[in-house]
Design an enzyme around this catalytic site. Structure first.
Site, PDB file in Angstrom:
ATOM      1  N   GLY A   1     -35.844  28.961 -23.368  1.00  0.00           N
ATOM      2  CA  GLY A   1     -37.199  28.410 -23.397  1.00  0.00           C
ATOM      3  C   GLY A   1     -38.200  29.487 -23.039  1.00  0.00           C
ATOM      4  O   GLY A   1     -37.865  30.667 -22.968  1.00  0.00           O
ATOM      5  N   THR A   2     -39.421  29.049 -22.829  1.00  0.00           N
ATOM      6  CA  THR A   2     -40.474  29.996 -22.514  1.00  0.00           C
ATOM      7  C   THR A   2     -40.243  30.635 -21.152  1.00  0.00           C
ATOM      8  O   THR A   2     -40.556  31.791 -20.933  1.00  0.00           O
ATOM      9  CB  THR A   2     -41.833  29.264 -22.479  1.00  0.00           C
ATOM     10  OG1 THR A   2     -41.873  28.356 -23.565  1.00  0.00           O
ATOM     11  CG2 THR A   2     -42.985  30.218 -22.573  1.00  0.00           C
ATOM     12  N   PHE A   3     -39.684  29.877 -20.264  1.00  0.00           N
ATOM     13  CA  PHE A   3     -39.614  30.352 -18.887  1.00  0.00           C
ATOM     14  C   PHE A   3     -38.217  30.673 -18.398  1.00  0.00           C
ATOM     15  O   PHE A   3     -38.055  31.253 -17.346  1.00  0.00           O
ATOM     16  CB  PHE A   3     -40.285  29.338 -17.957  1.00  0.00           C
ATOM     17  CG  PHE A   3     -41.743  29.228 -18.279  1.00  0.00           C
ATOM     18  CD1 PHE A   3     -42.643  30.140 -17.785  1.00  0.00           C
ATOM     19  CD2 PHE A   3     -42.206  28.262 -19.151  1.00  0.00           C
ATOM     20  CE1 PHE A   3     -43.984  30.089 -18.124  1.00  0.00           C
ATOM     21  CE2 PHE A   3     -43.541  28.192 -19.499  1.00  0.00           C
ATOM     22  CZ  PHE A   3     -44.434  29.112 -18.983  1.00  0.00           C
ATOM     23  N   GLY A   4     -37.241  30.272 -19.153  1.00  0.00           N
ATOM     24  CA  GLY A   4     -35.899  30.577 -18.703  1.00  0.00           C
ATOM     25  C   GLY A   4     -34.907  30.539 -19.845  1.00  0.00           C
ATOM     26  O   GLY A   4     -35.141  29.903 -20.877  1.00  0.00           O
ATOM     27  N   SER A   5     -33.812  31.250 -19.661  1.00  0.00           N
ATOM     28  CA  SER A   5     -32.739  31.115 -20.639  1.00  0.00           C
ATOM     29  C   SER A   5     -31.569  30.441 -19.936  1.00  0.00           C
ATOM     30  O   SER A   5     -31.351  30.645 -18.743  1.00  0.00           O
ATOM     31  CB  SER A   5     -32.348  32.474 -21.218  1.00  0.00           C
ATOM     32  OG  SER A   5     -32.100  33.364 -20.178  1.00  0.00           O
ATOM     33  N   VAL A   6     -30.869  29.641 -20.696  1.00  0.00           N
ATOM     34  CA  VAL A   6     -29.828  28.816 -20.090  1.00  0.00           C
ATOM     35  C   VAL A   6     -28.461  29.202 -20.645  1.00  0.00           C
ATOM     36  O   VAL A   6     -28.297  29.359 -21.860  1.00  0.00           O
ATOM     37  CB  VAL A   6     -30.112  27.315 -20.339  1.00  0.00           C
ATOM     38  CG1 VAL A   6     -29.073  26.444 -19.656  1.00  0.00           C
ATOM     39  CG2 VAL A   6     -31.505  26.952 -19.849  1.00  0.00           C
TER      40      VAL A   6
ATOM     41  N   LYS B   1     -29.734  28.300 -15.432  1.00  0.00           N
ATOM     42  CA  LYS B   1     -31.041  28.655 -16.003  1.00  0.00           C
ATOM     43  C   LYS B   1     -31.559  29.875 -15.260  1.00  0.00           C
ATOM     44  O   LYS B   1     -31.816  29.826 -14.057  1.00  0.00           O
ATOM     45  CB  LYS B   1     -32.022  27.490 -15.871  1.00  0.00           C
ATOM     46  CG  LYS B   1     -33.392  27.811 -16.439  1.00  0.00           C
ATOM     47  CD  LYS B   1     -34.253  26.564 -16.552  1.00  0.00           C
ATOM     48  CE  LYS B   1     -35.634  26.895 -17.090  1.00  0.00           C
ATOM     49  NZ  LYS B   1     -36.455  25.702 -17.310  1.00  0.00           N
TER      50      LYS B   1
ATOM     51  N   GLY C   1     -29.396  27.825 -24.450  1.00  0.00           N
ATOM     52  CA  GLY C   1     -30.802  27.491 -24.666  1.00  0.00           C
ATOM     53  C   GLY C   1     -31.687  28.611 -24.180  1.00  0.00           C
ATOM     54  O   GLY C   1     -31.294  29.405 -23.335  1.00  0.00           O
TER      55      GLY C   1
ATOM     56  N   ASP D   1     -43.898  17.372 -19.508  1.00  0.00           N
ATOM     57  CA  ASP D   1     -43.383  18.052 -20.710  1.00  0.00           C
ATOM     58  C   ASP D   1     -42.212  17.284 -21.299  1.00  0.00           C
ATOM     59  O   ASP D   1     -41.173  17.843 -21.626  1.00  0.00           O
ATOM     60  CB  ASP D   1     -42.991  19.500 -20.371  1.00  0.00           C
ATOM     61  CG  ASP D   1     -42.867  20.370 -21.629  1.00  0.00           C
ATOM     62  OD1 ASP D   1     -43.351  19.938 -22.698  1.00  0.00           O
ATOM     63  OD2 ASP D   1     -42.304  21.469 -21.547  1.00  0.00           O
TER      64      ASP D   1
HETATM   65  N1  LIG Z   1     -28.382  21.660 -17.729  1.00  0.00           N
HETATM   66  C1  LIG Z   1     -28.368  22.020 -19.007  1.00  0.00           C
HETATM   67  N2  LIG Z   1     -27.265  21.832 -19.740  1.00  0.00           N
HETATM   68  C2  LIG Z   1     -27.237  22.211 -21.045  1.00  0.00           C
HETATM   69  N3  LIG Z   1     -28.278  22.738 -21.705  1.00  0.00           N
HETATM   70  C3  LIG Z   1     -29.412  22.933 -21.023  1.00  0.00           C
HETATM   71  C4  LIG Z   1     -29.517  22.595 -19.643  1.00  0.00           C
HETATM   72  N4  LIG Z   1     -30.776  22.882 -19.235  1.00  0.00           N
HETATM   73  C5  LIG Z   1     -31.413  23.381 -20.305  1.00  0.00           C
HETATM   74  N5  LIG Z   1     -30.598  23.426 -21.375  1.00  0.00           N
HETATM   75  C6  LIG Z   1     -30.950  23.902 -22.723  1.00  0.00           C
HETATM   76  O1  LIG Z   1     -31.786  25.029 -22.632  1.00  0.00           O
HETATM   77  C7  LIG Z   1     -33.032  24.774 -23.291  1.00  0.00           C
HETATM   78  C8  LIG Z   1     -34.147  25.471 -22.530  1.00  0.00           C
HETATM   79  O2  LIG Z   1     -34.166  24.997 -21.202  1.00  0.00           O
HETATM   80  P1  LIG Z   1     -35.530  24.622 -20.489  1.00  0.00           P
HETATM   81  O3  LIG Z   1     -36.280  23.636 -21.331  1.00  0.00           O
HETATM   82  O4  LIG Z   1     -35.222  24.208 -19.094  1.00  0.00           O
HETATM   83  O5  LIG Z   1     -36.260  26.044 -20.519  1.00  0.00           O
HETATM   84  P2  LIG Z   1     -37.804  26.328 -20.451  1.00  0.00           P
HETATM   85  O6  LIG Z   1     -37.968  27.802 -20.415  1.00  0.00           O
HETATM   86  O7  LIG Z   1     -38.411  25.591 -19.313  1.00  0.00           O
HETATM   87  O8  LIG Z   1     -38.280  25.722 -21.834  1.00  0.00           O
HETATM   88  P3  LIG Z   1     -39.753  25.341 -22.338  1.00  0.00           P
HETATM   89  O9  LIG Z   1     -40.070  26.360 -23.374  1.00  0.00           O
HETATM   90  O10 LIG Z   1     -39.571  23.968 -22.924  1.00  0.00           O
HETATM   91  O11 LIG Z   1     -40.662  25.360 -21.156  1.00  0.00           O
HETATM   92  C9  LIG Z   1     -33.156  23.259 -23.350  1.00  0.00           C
HETATM   93  O12 LIG Z   1     -33.888  22.831 -24.462  1.00  0.00           O
HETATM   94  C10 LIG Z   1     -31.710  22.806 -23.435  1.00  0.00           C
HETATM   95  O13 LIG Z   1     -31.300  22.772 -24.778  1.00  0.00           O
END
Ligand SMILES: Nc1ncnc2c1ncn2[C@@H]1O[C@H](COP(=O)(O)OP(=O)(O)OP(=O)(O)O)[C@@H](O)[C@H]1O
Length: 651
Positions: free
Chosen positions: A41-46, A61, A39, A156
């Protein structure tokens, strides 16, 4: 490996998780073997990873923004809230925190296979059963209840942030809430930033920029998700904030007494809306509510539809608490027997008839979209079998709809019905009508650039000294970054007589620019890949802000040899931006020829000068740059710069 305390016992609340430490490492890869990215997202990659020397699977993350110092870890909103929540079955579990030598923070969590959006997407031909929806929603409410009971609200809630793991080939899922990057403490003092939550799931109070909001925003978002899980399509897929409000009015009715009296079971009245809309300088359309119960077919038209009505209230105070939600009939009633479908003719005639009647009382709206959105997934097909997708209906020539529609009309006029549905009151969706829309809005933070552009246009158009959106004071610090980004363009109270929306042609151009972007034919996956693969590393500011400025951002696609050089030169305040494309061959199929021999050219010269110096002269935080890459429609880009200016320096 040196360990740093990152939370003192006194910081923990009574129920908080046990004391954790932030673990320093040279690189996260020293400790974990990364399997794959799951995954971004805007703030992190997972990433999915395993701890070296063990088969234990975890999700890591990695925050995109680097910390200034180790102690900042505890102040990150995501970390702070996760740690202050005691463990719960429906909240993603956090194991460890690592900081590498480049001060990048890595949150090690339990791994779940999917997010709810992916799951919904994979179920196009197989809707969830009633009991399955009930089970998923009850876990979501348990999770939300736990967050609220621990003094936080999430802000969110959306399918992407609900992680799911199927349980052994069944229709049962383990459901956990993730992404606490926007979570806030309930007892923190408002006003809060209004730009939170993702548009389609954003509660009316957020859309109307009420900065005094709280837990009910999560309940409303859960209502939107409940609809989406059951019907496999979003209830309010707004293209922008105004369209979002418009779509809400179409279904819930406008929040004034008069409109609500015109229908039954809508979103109720909400006095505060009048003030908020006035402050914003907008007028909500007058619309009667739809009765969700009448729009669904059995068994969804019972406790499920009632639950939606409860959750999707305009007035935040009228929405039930998470605990109260779990006590709604939808959850406590005995297993709902799937009612025998009524005789096909009768059922459809009734449904269409009712929709038709509502339509008559609603001169301002065409309900065609609502009709398709709300009823299609569960209207029985010819054989009485529940049809799961619009596509099936189209393959069958939408006979059911044609017939019922004719019936509904026949009762009104005894004219000969045409074989095709040609009435303006109900148009069948095109065969290409997506179950899920092509574009899902990402974090609303991406709207910031657009809003700023709108403000600039407004400013230029009215030649007034105050733009519509102004910087407001902010608290500095890495943890406030997101708020800072949000509040930076918070609307300052403007002269009430200043027309706000759609007043200048420049505004309209910008809106259409973004609308065009939103309706781009890129597929969802391409689109999210674009959004998610854009990464900011820096922005160069070659000279002083007060004099001539040159900004250059080198955009390099990470996965292919295509490069876009985006260059802004502004020697005078109002000069047009030069946007230069280079080596666009193979960049996008359709652009390759056009760009082949053209190493320097204006990009989007017909578009308003969105890259004007006005934008760049202001702080230009990293997500804006990401947004630009996105706006440029460049898939797979990584944004880099040749300078060492970091996003901190800039913002
Ligand atoms: N614990 C996890 N297990 C599996 N996949 C995950 C996990 N945490 C996050 N992901 C995947 O990674 C994606 C991005 O994570 P997350 O939403 O925490 O990032 P973000 O940068 O905060 O995103 P946003 O743009 O919504 O703010 C999630 O939509 C999900 O599909």
């Amino acid at each position: 490996m040196k360990k740093y305390l990152w939370r003192t016992p006194s910081m923990a609340n009574q129920n908080g998780r046990s004391l954790k430490e932030v673990i320093k490492c040279t690189a996260i890869y020293d400790v974990f073997s990364v399997v794959q990215k799951v995954g971004d997202g805007t703030f992190g990659s997972v990433h999915l990873a395993t701890r070296k020397g063990s088969m234990k699977v975890v999700a890591i993350k990695s925050m995109k923004k680097k910390l200034m110092k180790i102690s900042d870890a505890a102040r990150l909103r995501e970390v702070h809230s996760l740690l202050h929540l005691s463990e719960h079955d429906n909240i993603v579990n956090i194991f460890d925190l690592y900081i590498d030598q480049s001060f990048c923070l890595h949150i090690v969590m339990e791994f779940l296979e999917f997010n709810l959006f992916q799951l919904i997407n994979s179920r196009r031909d197989k809707p969830f059963s009633y009991n399955s929806v009930r089970d998923i929603m009850s876990q979501i409410f348990k999770g939300i209840g736990h967050i609220h009971a621990n003094g936080f609200f999430h802000r969110d809630m959306k399918p992407e942030n609900i992680l799911v793991s199927p349980i052994e080939n069944s229709d049962v899922y383990k459901v956990k809430i993730a992404d606490f990057g926007l979570a806030r403490e309930i007892n923190s003092s408002p006003p809060y930033t209004e730009y939170v939550s993702t548009r389609w799931y954003r509660a009316p109070e957020l859309l109307l920029r009420d900065s005094y909001y709280s837990c009910p925003v999560d309940i409303y978002a859960a209502g939107c998700m409940a609809f989406e899980i059951a019907t496999l399509q979003p209830i309010f897929p707004g293209m922008d904030d105004l369209d979002q409000l418009y779509k809400i009015c179409e279904i819930l009715g406008s929040p004034d007494d008069e409109s609500q009296k015109m229908g039954f079971g809508g979103g109720g009245t909400w006095k505060q809306a009048e003030k908020l809309t006035k402050d914003l300088g907008i007028i909500l359309p007058k619309s009667a509510p739809l009765n969700l119960r009448e729009l669904f077919s059995p068994p969804w038209n019972g406790a499920f539809a009632s639950m939606l009505t409860e959750l999707l209230q305009w007035n935040p105070d009228a929405r039930p608490s998470a605990q109260a939600c779990l006590e709604l009939d939808f959850f406590v009633a005995k297993e709902e027997k799937v009612q025998k479908p009524r005789k096909e003719k009768e059922t459809k005639a009734n449904q269409v008839g009712k929709v038709g009647e509502t339509q008559v009382s609603l001169p301002t709206f065409s309900l065609q979209n609502i009709f398709t959105k709300v009823t299609l997934p569960y209207v029985e097909d010819k054989t009485g079998k529940r049809s799961s997708t619009l596509y099936q209906k189209f393959h069958k020539g939408i006979t059911g709809f044609k017939r019922t529609f004719q019936k509904a009309n026949k009762s009104k006029k005894s004219t000969k019905m045409s074989q095709t549905i040609s009435t303006p009151m109900y148009r069948p969706p095109s065969p290409f009508f997506p179950i899920l829309p092509q574009i899902r809005p990402s974090t609303p933070l991406n709207l910031k650039l657009r809003n700023y552009m709108l403000s600039t246009a407004e400013y230029n158009a009215t030649n007034k000294s105050m733009p519509m959106f102004m910087e407001t004071s902010q608290t500095e610090g890495p943890n406030q970054l997101r708020d800072k980004e949000n509040t930076q363009f918070r609307r300052k109270s403007t002269n009430a007589s200043t027309p706000s929306y759609f007043t200048s042609s420049a505004r309209n151009s910008i809106l259409s620019y973004f609308d065009a972007e939103t309706s781009s034919p890129t597929t969802l996956n391409d689109r999210s890949a674009t959004l998610r693969s854009s990464k900011f590393s820096g922005l160069s500011n070659d000279s002083s802000r007060s004099t001539a400025q040159t900004y250059s951002v080198l955009l390099e696609p990470s996965d292919c040899e295509k490069t876009l050089l985006w260059k802004k030169s502004s020697l005078k305040g109002d000069s047009n931006a030069q946007v230069t494309k280079r080596s666009l061959k193979n960049f996008k199929g359709e652009e390759a020829d056009e760009e082949k021999n053209d190493s320097h050219q204006h990009l989007d010269s017909e578009k308003p000068s969105i890259f004007s110096s006005d934008i760049l002269e202001h702080d230009f935080p990293d997500f804006c740059v990401t947004s630009l890459a996105d706006t440029l429609g460049v898939p797979g880009l990584t944004l880099k710069s040749d300078s060492h200016v970091t996003s901190e320096t800039i913002s």
